[in-house]
Every structure is written in C-alpha cells, then in structure tokens.
Design a protein around this motif. Structure first.
Motif, mmCIF file in Angstrom:
data_model
loop_
_atom_site.group_PDB
_atom_site.id
_atom_site.type_symbol
_atom_site.label_atom_id
_atom_site.label_comp_id
_atom_site.label_asym_id
_atom_site.label_seq_id
_atom_site.Cartn_x
_atom_site.Cartn_y
_atom_site.Cartn_z
ATOM 1 N N ARG A 2 43.566 46.603 46.991
ATOM 2 C CA ARG A 2 43.382 45.404 48.009
ATOM 3 C C ARG A 2 42.060 44.894 47.750
ATOM 4 O O ARG A 2 40.899 45.707 47.733
ATOM 5 C CB ARG A 2 43.454 46.068 49.447
ATOM 6 C CG ARG A 2 44.721 46.632 49.460
ATOM 7 C CD ARG A 2 44.908 47.349 50.953
ATOM 8 N NE ARG A 2 44.498 46.239 52.092
ATOM 9 C CZ ARG A 2 45.257 45.366 52.645
ATOM 10 N NH1 ARG A 2 46.429 45.405 52.257
ATOM 11 N NH2 ARG A 2 44.996 44.678 53.566
ATOM 12 N N HIS A 33 47.846 42.909 41.782
ATOM 13 C CA HIS A 33 46.832 43.412 43.013
ATOM 14 C C HIS A 33 47.136 42.430 44.298
ATOM 15 O O HIS A 33 47.674 41.419 44.125
ATOM 16 C CB HIS A 33 45.535 42.975 42.686
ATOM 17 C CG HIS A 33 45.039 43.985 41.290
ATOM 18 N ND1 HIS A 33 44.902 45.281 41.374
ATOM 19 C CD2 HIS A 33 45.143 43.558 39.901
ATOM 20 C CE1 HIS A 33 44.799 45.704 40.042
ATOM 21 N NE2 HIS A 33 44.775 44.766 39.137
ATOM 22 N N GLU A 34 46.484 43.052 45.301
ATOM 23 C CA GLU A 34 46.879 42.425 46.675
ATOM 24 C C GLU A 34 45.283 41.574 47.149
ATOM 25 O O GLU A 34 44.301 42.322 47.026
ATOM 26 C CB GLU A 34 47.104 43.422 47.849
ATOM 27 C CG GLU A 34 47.514 42.725 49.016
ATOM 28 C CD GLU A 34 48.211 43.822 50.109
ATOM 29 O OE1 GLU A 34 47.888 43.636 51.376
ATOM 30 O OE2 GLU A 34 48.300 44.767 49.465
ATOM 31 N N SER A 36 43.100 38.780 49.263
ATOM 32 C CA SER A 36 42.896 37.873 50.299
ATOM 33 C C SER A 36 41.587 37.202 50.283
ATOM 34 O O SER A 36 40.676 37.756 49.842
ATOM 35 C CB SER A 36 42.718 38.639 51.580
ATOM 36 O OG SER A 36 42.519 37.721 52.845
ATOM 37 N N TYR A 50 47.199 33.060 50.471
ATOM 38 C CA TYR A 50 46.378 33.910 50.443
ATOM 39 C C TYR A 50 44.871 33.564 50.873
ATOM 40 O O TYR A 50 43.997 34.623 51.101
ATOM 41 C CB TYR A 50 46.250 34.602 48.842
ATOM 42 C CG TYR A 50 45.698 33.686 47.733
ATOM 43 C CD1 TYR A 50 44.887 33.090 47.636
ATOM 44 C CD2 TYR A 50 46.960 33.262 47.095
ATOM 45 C CE1 TYR A 50 44.528 32.084 46.780
ATOM 46 C CE2 TYR A 50 46.698 32.150 46.174
ATOM 47 C CZ TYR A 50 45.457 31.508 46.196
ATOM 48 O OH TYR A 50 45.174 30.683 45.056
ATOM 49 N N GLY A 86 41.606 43.761 56.546
ATOM 50 C CA GLY A 86 41.662 43.795 55.438
ATOM 51 C C GLY A 86 41.820 45.141 54.607
ATOM 52 O O GLY A 86 42.482 45.462 53.673
ATOM 53 N N PHE A 88 39.530 46.463 52.707
ATOM 54 C CA PHE A 88 39.580 46.288 51.072
ATOM 55 C C PHE A 88 39.192 47.383 50.233
ATOM 56 O O PHE A 88 38.223 48.247 50.644
ATOM 57 C CB PHE A 88 38.897 44.896 50.726
ATOM 58 C CG PHE A 88 39.317 43.647 51.390
ATOM 59 C CD1 PHE A 88 40.642 43.183 51.288
ATOM 60 C CD2 PHE A 88 38.591 43.162 52.500
ATOM 61 C CE1 PHE A 88 41.157 42.086 51.813
ATOM 62 C CE2 PHE A 88 39.093 41.955 53.122
ATOM 63 C CZ PHE A 88 40.140 41.352 52.955
#
Length: 386
Positions: A2, A33-34, A36, A50, A86, A88
């Motif tokens: 993330r 991959h994810e 934002s 995104y 998120g 992350f």
C-alpha cells in the motif's frame, strides 16, 4: 504494498511533477501495488480513480514560475484523514519543502517516508533562512530521491545529506505508438521543408521560446516549406511577437494539449527544439520527444546534456544563441542520415527511462525505507515481475 503518494501542486493545472506522479502511480499499479495519490484539486475535477482531491489551490511564485498549492488547517486535517484511512506501508512525498500538502504529510506521518526532490535550486539563502523548519522536515524523511544530478547536488551541498538519483520516467510505448496529427510533419527535403516543434509555456523567459522564434524567422525565408508547431498555455498574440506577417501562417498554435495530443504532437515534428535558457533540473520533454522518434535539438544546459548522453542522442547548441540554433536546424534538416543516427541513439538512451524500469528502482528505495524504520524487508513479489 500500500503506497501513498503526495503531490504539492494542483492537478487542475498540468505540470511536470503532476505528470511524473501520474505515470509513477500507474507504473506501480501495473506492477501489482495499491496506490493512492493526494493532490490539490477541486472536488469536481476529472481525476484518475486513484487520486484523492484535497481542495482548491492558490497561486504561489516558485522557481521562476507560479505553482498552485494548498496549505492551512483544513488541508492539514485532510492530509491526516487520508493517512489514517490509507494505512500505507510507505509514504512517498514530492517536493516536501514547498508550502503545500507534501510538507504537511511529512509532519503528520508515522511510518517510513520517501521524498523526491525535482528542483535544482543552487542558491542557499532561502534554504538558510528556513533551516530550522527544513531540518524538522528532513528528520522525518527516511530516504531521499533526486531526479537529476543537479537536484542531488542540492541535497549534498545545502541539506546535509545525499539522495538516490533516479530520473524522471517516460511511457515509451505511449509516445512511440502515437499517431501524428493529420497533415504533419509533411515533406522535409534539402533547402525547403521540415517541421520544428516546441511544447511549453512560451511566455516564460526561461523556456527560451524567443531564441527559437528568432532562429525560425531567420531560417524560414530560405526554406519555403519550413513550419513551426507550438503547443502549450499562452496567448496566441504573444506567440507572434517579432514574427513578420508573411511568416505567421507557417506557425501553428495548438494551445494547451492533453497528454494524448502531446504524444501526437511530438510524433508530428522532424526536429523537437528545447531552447531553454536555465532553471531545468532534468528535461522531461526531451525524453518524451526521444520516445516519439523526433530528433532533439537542445540548448547546452547541464541537465539536457546529461539526458542526451553528452550529445550522442541529440544535437546541442550554445544556450541563448539564436544564430547558432539557426545553423544547427538548417544542417539537420538537410541531413536525413544524421537525423536517423541521432534518433537511433535516442531510442537506446530512452529505454533506461521507461517507467517500468524507473518504478522498480523507486521500489528499491521504498524497501530501504521500510527496512530502516521497522525491519520489514520488501518481498520479491512486491517489486513485481521483471
């Protein structure tokens, strides 16, 4: 993995950093991959799925241009909500010293932070004045990336540290496969035709459009088919300043173009000219023109010379010298063999800038940052297939 990426500049106005972030995000998503992205933008702006808009921006003079940024308590709250939601694995901020979202994100982060520096500011007075705040920001950054040797030099000389040099990427296939605009580039024969191209803010002095315009005005009477294709923001009346009326119909102005039309525009020229006179840390447009197959002619800036492999992948002329540029253009337009040689070398050079290659190098920095903060090591599958 993330990944949270923060852009300091508004997505409502196109720019090099914004384009870099979009391409990096899409390359990382393509590797599994994810991602934002948080950026200044109006809530109703058309944005990739995104990208999370962080509200309206305001103009702010920066590095010889005007950046559109957002800052303040509301922005801080939005940054913190985005970080909280998120969760992350790594936070990647761009230009963290700009008074905008990236700086706020660094100060609010609780995990590993990677920062990319795009700007090559060599004067240290402003940095010295703000040294206390900058030091606080630097202490929260786990790993640094610089997009050029000049940007890295700033880190070493003024910010008490180094950075991994990773260049801007380019989506090579997007430019190589684009269709030229209808009717372009047209014939290019000895002593007559040929199409020159320029893309950017032609009213900005540091972009050097006046140098190209003077060279075009001097060369056009000798080459009846010579044309100039210009794209970018600005008033068309300013474009024709100093151009004799009889030559104005040989300059075509596209205005601001989409990313798709930018690729088509670059596929529509014989020579792409970058007459910039300063303030460039890399030269993204050069790699895009190279990927599109155009022969590049660029001013002798250190950043441009590095991208063009010292002149192996494009012709270099003395910065600000319109007469020298005129001679270089005339010689190349009359020499298809030389143009082909330069384009072939450019294809080899630009392969190293292809986004999947660049993204994997960025992932290696993420791995280092994660390991440095809590011992986690990036698994091989996180980097994506080779």
């Amino acid at each position: 993995m993330r990944i949270g990426i923060v852009c300091p500049y508004s997505f409502d106005v196109p720019g090099g950093v914004q384009n870099h972030i979009v391409d990096l995000a899409e390359a990382l998503i393509g590797l599994g991959h994810e991602v934002s992205v948080l950026a200044p933008a109006d809530e109703d702006s058309p944005l990739p799925s995104y990208v999370v808009p962080a509200g309206r921006s305001v103009p702010f003079p920066y590095n010889g241009s005007v950046a559109r940024i957002t800052f303040g308590p509301v922005s801080t709250a939005r940054v913190r909500r985005w970080l909280s939601r998120g969760q992350f694995d790594v936070l990647h901020v761009h230009e963290p010293f700009v008074l905008s979202l990236s700086l706020l994100a660094v100060l609010s982060a609780r995990g590993p932070v990677v920062a990319t520096f795009h700007t090559a500011m060599t004067r240290s007075r402003a940095l010295a004045v703000a040294q206390g705040m900058l030091q606080l920001v630097l202490e929260r950054i786990t790993a640094r990336i610089a997009v050029s040797a000049l940007a890295r030099k700033l880190q070493v000389e003024h910010l008490d540290g180094g950075a991994v040099e990773i260049p801007n990427g380019v989506a090579v296939a997007k430019f190589a496969d684009a269709e030229p605009l209808p009717g372009w580039p047209g014939p290019c024969g000895p002593g007559q035709g040929g199409t020159l191209g320029f893309l950017g803010r032609f009213t900005e002095t540091r972009k050097g459009f006046g140098v190209l315009r003077d060279a075009f005005v001097a060369l056009a009477p000798e080459r009846p088919g010579l044309r100039l294709l210009v794209a970018g923001p600005g008033d068309q009346a300013d474009l024709y300043e100093g151009v004799p009326p009889e030559l104005r119909d040989r300059i075509t102005f596209l205005g601001r173009v989409s990313e798709e039309d930018k690729a088509r525009m670059l596929r529509s020229v014989d020579l792409y000219v970058a007459p910039n006179i300063g303030g460039e840390s890399f030269g993204m447009i050069l790699t895009e023109a190279m990927a599109a197959g155009a022969t590049v002619v660029a001013s002798d800036l250190d950043a441009f010379r590095r991208v063009l492999d010292g002149g192996r992948a494009g012709e270099i002329f003395p910065t600000g010298d319109a007469q020298a540029l005129r001679g270089t253009l005339a010689r190349l337009l009359d020499d298809p063999v030389r143009r082909a040689e330069l384009s072939a070398c450019a294809q080899e050079v630009v392969a190293a800038f292809d986004w999947p290659t660049v993204a994997r190098r960025v992932l290696e920095v993420y791995a280092t940052a994660i390991e440095a903060t809590d011992g986690r090591v990036l698994d091989e599958e996180w980097i994506g297939p080779t």
